[in-house]
Scaffold this active site. Structure first.
Site, PDB file in Angstrom:
ATOM      1  N   ASP A 354       0.803  -1.224   0.000  1.00 31.55           N
ATOM      2  CA  ASP A 354       0.000   0.000   0.000  1.00 31.55           C
ATOM      3  C   ASP A 354       0.838   1.279   0.000  1.00 31.55           C
ATOM      4  O   ASP A 354       0.334   2.359  -0.301  1.00 31.55           O
ATOM      5  CB  ASP A 354      -0.957   0.008   1.199  1.00 31.55           C
ATOM      6  CG  ASP A 354      -1.904  -1.184   1.190  1.00 31.55           C
ATOM      7  OD1 ASP A 354      -1.397  -2.322   1.075  1.00 31.55           O
ATOM      8  OD2 ASP A 354      -3.115  -1.001   1.283  1.00 31.55           O
ATOM      9  N   GLU A 492      -6.370 -10.557  -5.689  1.00 34.66           N
ATOM     10  CA  GLU A 492      -6.034 -11.764  -4.936  1.00 34.66           C
ATOM     11  C   GLU A 492      -7.190 -12.756  -4.835  1.00 34.66           C
ATOM     12  O   GLU A 492      -7.034 -13.801  -4.212  1.00 34.66           O
ATOM     13  CB  GLU A 492      -5.477 -11.392  -3.561  1.00 34.66           C
ATOM     14  CG  GLU A 492      -6.368 -10.495  -2.767  1.00 34.66           C
ATOM     15  CD  GLU A 492      -5.684  -9.948  -1.504  1.00 34.66           C
ATOM     16  OE1 GLU A 492      -4.454  -9.877  -1.458  1.00 34.66           O
ATOM     17  OE2 GLU A 492      -6.425  -9.590  -0.572  1.00 34.66           O
ATOM     18  N   LYS A 612     -11.128  -8.958  -7.940  1.00 35.27           N
ATOM     19  CA  LYS A 612     -11.376  -8.259  -6.683  1.00 35.27           C
ATOM     20  C   LYS A 612     -11.183  -6.759  -6.854  1.00 35.27           C
ATOM     21  O   LYS A 612     -11.927  -5.941  -6.336  1.00 35.27           O
ATOM     22  CB  LYS A 612     -10.405  -8.769  -5.617  1.00 35.27           C
ATOM     23  CG  LYS A 612     -10.505  -8.017  -4.304  1.00 35.27           C
ATOM     24  CD  LYS A 612      -9.516  -8.518  -3.263  1.00 35.27           C
ATOM     25  CE  LYS A 612      -9.780  -7.850  -1.914  1.00 35.27           C
ATOM     26  NZ  LYS A 612      -8.801  -8.226  -0.894  1.00 35.27           N
ATOM     27  N   GLN A 613     -10.106  -6.398  -7.581  1.00 33.32           N
ATOM     28  CA  GLN A 613      -9.713  -4.988  -7.663  1.00 33.32           C
ATOM     29  C   GLN A 613      -8.923  -4.782  -8.942  1.00 33.32           C
ATOM     30  O   GLN A 613      -8.596  -5.732  -9.642  1.00 33.32           O
ATOM     31  CB  GLN A 613      -8.874  -4.620  -6.452  1.00 33.32           C
ATOM     32  CG  GLN A 613      -7.535  -5.350  -6.383  1.00 33.32           C
ATOM     33  CD  GLN A 613      -6.935  -5.340  -4.992  1.00 33.32           C
ATOM     34  OE1 GLN A 613      -7.213  -6.204  -4.177  1.00 33.32           O
ATOM     35  NE2 GLN A 613      -6.098  -4.362  -4.722  1.00 33.32           N
TER      36      GLN A 613
HETATM   37  C1  BGC Z   1      -6.058  -5.691  -0.929  1.00 31.91           C
HETATM   38  C2  BGC Z   1      -4.569  -5.513  -1.059  1.00 31.91           C
HETATM   39  C3  BGC Z   1      -4.085  -4.565   0.024  1.00 31.91           C
HETATM   40  C4  BGC Z   1      -4.506  -5.061   1.387  1.00 31.91           C
HETATM   41  C5  BGC Z   1      -4.093  -4.144   2.496  1.00 31.91           C
HETATM   42  C6  BGC Z   1      -6.399  -6.124   0.478  1.00 31.91           C
HETATM   43  O1  BGC Z   1      -7.790  -6.185   0.607  1.00 31.91           O
HETATM   44  O2  BGC Z   1      -6.511  -6.667  -1.836  1.00 31.91           O
HETATM   45  O3  BGC Z   1      -4.256  -4.999  -2.331  1.00 31.91           O
HETATM   46  O4  BGC Z   1      -2.696  -4.464  -0.011  1.00 31.91           O
HETATM   47  O5  BGC Z   1      -5.905  -5.188   1.410  1.00 31.91           O
HETATM   48  O6  BGC Z   1      -4.648  -2.888   2.348  1.00 31.91           O
END
Ligand code: BGC
Length: 798
Positions: A354, A492, A612-613
């Site tokens: 992050d 993920e 997911k993102q």
């Molecule tokens: C996200 C990651 C992120 C982590 C911590 C997860 O939900 O998929 O990209 O690094 O949260 O914020």
């Protein structure tokens, strides 16, 4: 909407945890959740205090297995202050917002002054009404101090208030319901005591990491003279009880000044001695409040951000929390960027990728803080090299989740609260975190011109990460390209091919393109290093003669998969089934956590084209269109705006946004593409925490990446600001809902460079200094702005 305060009126038990997170006060060294001082941890309240970098490991028994987790430790609670109106027989209950009748309740976070006030009026069981005014701060000037003032004003009666002011070591890590089966008692060797007349203290150690913690608290009364004062010294809790006469015209004020030290602190002997010394020497509450305001004023000047309206108010709150987590004090600490701030226990205080969303913002305001955060990574470079070696690879493999010593901290099992099942967690295969570290090294050096760092620690990290990628890539003669297999990308939810025996995916486009970028930058760096330093570095990390050629080759021939004329998230993504998005939305409403929904149905996201993102789209977040086109060209692929356009469309329709980072990246990418729909994503990013959009997660800690990212969205996303080739490059894009903004930057030796957009004109002002002029490039035009001068440029789209 007020621009400098964040307020809540009334008391809503179900919202308490969310408010506690958003009303957290901190100074980069430690932070305390905005819990009511009279409460203890229960179903409604969760007081928590966390010191940056203070971790401890515990072993838990889960699903028949021993699981070791490292957590950011919930420290003894310094807040406790409870009160009741004295009755002769001492029968009155302590005030509680949950049982007493509240007549008024209001919380106001003063962002400008860095304090939280609480005004309440209540009526107790005997029908007596009292007004209570509280104000607290965690000092930004002296990072070891905090204070709480409480003023009691009886309404229409006179009598005695009994006040108990305590330090409470009866705390555990219990802030995240999902972790309830895991061990949470981190504090051992607890001792308590007092220094008469007004100070109590508590000392303890974390059970495994042995970090010493010393806390002291001084409680004083003004406006009245206590008629009795007693000490209660228990093994894990120490308190002062005061009986204070009050009457309507004579309110009484109780001030609590607290000091916290840990054995990690430099320049102290013993944490408790240091804490006792601090509270003895600390000024009174009023003095602390005033100096707090003065330090915050300086911080706000260094990170000025003016955006009108509601968006501006939220951005300022985001900035406040970023600065409370990563403050100038962070520059002296060995800490990383905790994904959930110092605001709660979710993700155990771990450091992920992050920082990619936070450092680019900090680089242009607090470069010393960015550098310290990179130093955190550099100190853990040997550990990252060890992990690469253990997996049979060269270079540095940074962990997906990092804590104290840089080993991999990602949990082995995670709980799906929907199904109640503990499941294997393969997110540690997100090796792309290494590219995030490299990207930040590069960005920091570009923004600051810190060649000293680039040529030393920066180069060591860049080269070792590049090496890892070059060694992870295997040549596929059939394809005539290199492939990186067995990884997980930013999305993920996909961690394996359907029906595959093991985890991991092949040719994740984000991983490969960023790896190619890292290799390219490492080669630039090697080329530009002064020869003696290059030699020294090669000897030091053992680079062999043939290696740079291999880096060159891999950087030009990594495989990027495509399907249906779009970039594939990974090889085979396009062969997965389409999800019935509408059907799932109808059935479940909120489908952000599609992973949990499908698993509970005995299905898996791995079977579907559902992310997911942002994953592929992250490329548009990190790189400008020109840079991205250059990267693809270097890899031997055609890359035009049409391809990118199609790719954006494709994934916008196949993403569930199960991370707060997703709305941010989509908003950024769509805005840069000048596409409709950008604002709804930007809005989602802005509201992620304040409206708790991820369904209850903000109460477990803020989402620091998304908060930092929204600041950067204005600073770099909307302006197209890049710091490269010793110039500020601007390429603004319009976002009608955010069409006015202003901020100031620290660029190289220039402090307070002001950029302001209004009515389609961008004004740049460089404050007077002996520094050289700044070169600004906008729409192909290069202009020099000298110190003491300003220019106003009409925007090409204006
Ligand atoms: C996200 C990651 C992120 C982590 C911590 C997860 O939900 O998929 O990209 O690094 O949260 O914020």
């Amino acid at each position: 909407m007020p621009q400098w305060t964040w307020e809540y009126t009334g008391y809503v038990p179900t919202e308490e945890r969310l408010r506690e997170s958003l009303l957290t006060l901190g100074n980069g060294y430690f932070a305390t959740r905005g819990a009511a001082p009279e409460t203890v941890a229960d179903d409604v309240h969760y007081p928590g205090t966390y010191a940056a970098g203070c971790y401890n490991r515990l072993v838990s028994q889960v699903s028949g297995r021993h699981i070791e987790n490292e957590d950011m430790v919930n420290l003894p609670n310094w807040l406790p202050l409870r009160f009741r109106v004295r009755t002769e027989d001492g029968s009155a209950a302590w005030f509680s917002p949950d049982t007493d009748e509240l007549l008024d309740h209001r919380l106001v976070l003063d962002l400008r002054g860095g304090n939280l006030t609480r005004r309440l009026r209540y009526e107790d069981a005997e029908g007596r009404r009292m007004r209570v005014d509280q104000c607290r701060l965690v000092h930004m000037g002296d990072p070891h101090l905090a204070a709480l003032r409480t003023e009691f004003t009886p309404e229409g009666w006179s009598g005695e208030v009994e006040v108990e002011s305590a330090l409470d070591g009866e705390v555990t890590n219990a802030g995240v319901h999902r972790y309830r089966d895991l061990a949470g008692s981190h504090l051992a060797r607890m001792h308590t005591g007092a220094v008469e007349p007004d100070t109590v203290w508590l000392r303890c150690h974390t059970s495994g990491s042995g970090i010493g913690i010393g806390m002291a608290s001084r409680t004083t009364v003004t406006g009245a003279t206590p008629v009795a004062s007693r000490l209660h010294i228990a093994p894990r809790r120490v308190a002062h009880t005061l009986h204070i006469p009050v009457s309507p015209g004579a309110p009484a004020t109780v001030d609590k000044v607290v000091a916290l030290h840990t054995s990690h602190d430099p320049a102290i002997g013993d944490p408790l001695d240091a804490a006792l010394g601090d509270v003895a020497a600390a000024p009174g509450f009023a003095g602390l409040l005033e100096s707090q305001r003065a330090v915050w004023e300086q911080l706000w000047r260094r990170a000025e951000l003016d955006v009108p309206g509601e968006a501006g108010a939220i951005l300022r709150l985001h900035l406040f929390h970023v600065l409370q987590t990563l403050s100038p004090h962070t520059a002296d600490l060995d800490v990383g960027v905790p994904a959930r701030g110092l605001h709660g226990e979710s993700y155990r205080g771990h450091v992920f990728w992050d920082e990619l969303f936070v450092l680019p913002f900090l680089n242009l305001h607090f470069p010393g803080v960015s550098r310290a955060l990179l130093d955190y990574r550099h100190r853990r470079l040997p550990q990252a090299c060890k992990m690469a070696a253990e997996s049979g690879r060269a270079g540095a493999m940074y962990p997906w989740q990092s804590g104290s010593d840089g080993r991999e901290e990602t949990q082995i099992l995670h709980l799906n609260p929907r199904s109640g099942r503990w499941l294997p967690d393969h997110s540690r295969l997100q090796h792309h975190v290494g590219s995030a570290v490299a990207y930040n090294v590069w960005q920091y050096c570009e923004a600051t011109g810190d060649t000293g760092f680039l040529q030393t620690k920066g180069a060591e990290m860049m080269l070792q990460i590049a090496r890892f990628w070059a060694d992870s890539a295997a040549f596929d003669p059939g394809l005539g390209r290199y492939r990186i297999r067995g990884v997980v990308g930013p999305d993920e939810y996909h961690d394996a091919y359907p029906d595959a025996a093991g985890p991991g995916l092949d040719d994740n486009a984000y991983t490969n393109v960023t790896a190619a970028w890292v290799l390219g930058r490492a080669l630039d760096l090697v080329r530009d290093l002064p020869e003696p330093r290059r030699r020294e570095l090669f000897e030091h990390i053992g680079v062999t003669d043939g290696e740079p050629e291999r880096w060159e080759d891999v950087s030009r021939r990594l495989h990027v998969p495509f399907h249906r004329d779009v970039i594939s998230q990974f090889e085979g993504f396009g062969d997965l089934e389409e999800l019935d998005w509408e059907g799932y939305r109808e059935r479940y409403g909120d489908i952000r956590r599609l992973d949990r929904i499908l698993e509970a149905e005995n299905d898996t996201v791995n079977r579907y084209q559902a992310s997911k993102q942002a994953d592929v789209l992250m490329l548009g977040y990190l790189f400008s269109p020109a840079e991205l086109a250059g990267l693809f060209r270097r890899l031997g692929y055609e890359f035009g705006s049409e391809l990118w356009h199609r790719t954006v469309d494709y994934y916008v329709h196949r993403t569930s946004h199960g991370s707060t980072l997703s709305g941010l990246v989509h908003g950024w990418v769509l805005a840069r593409e000048r596409r409709a729909g950008a604002w709804s994503f930007v809005r989602e990013a802005l509201e992620g925490d304040v409206a708790d959009l991820q369904g209850g997660t903000t109460g477990e800690g803020i989402h620091l990446g998304a908060m930092g990212g929204t600041l950067d969205l204005v600073q770099r996303g909307l302006t197209g600001l890049e710091t490269r080739d010793d110039a500020l490059w601007l390429d603004p894009v319009p976002l009608p809902e955010l069409s006015e903004y202003g901020f100031s930057l620290r660029y190289r030796g220039h402090w307070g460079v002001d950029l302001r957009l209004r009515h389609g004109r961008l004004r740049i002002e460089v404050p007077a200094s002996p520094e050289p002029p700044i070169r600004v490039v906008l729409a192909g035009r290069s202009i020099m702005v000298a110190p003491g001068e300003s220019v106003a440029l009409r925007l090409p789209y204006g």
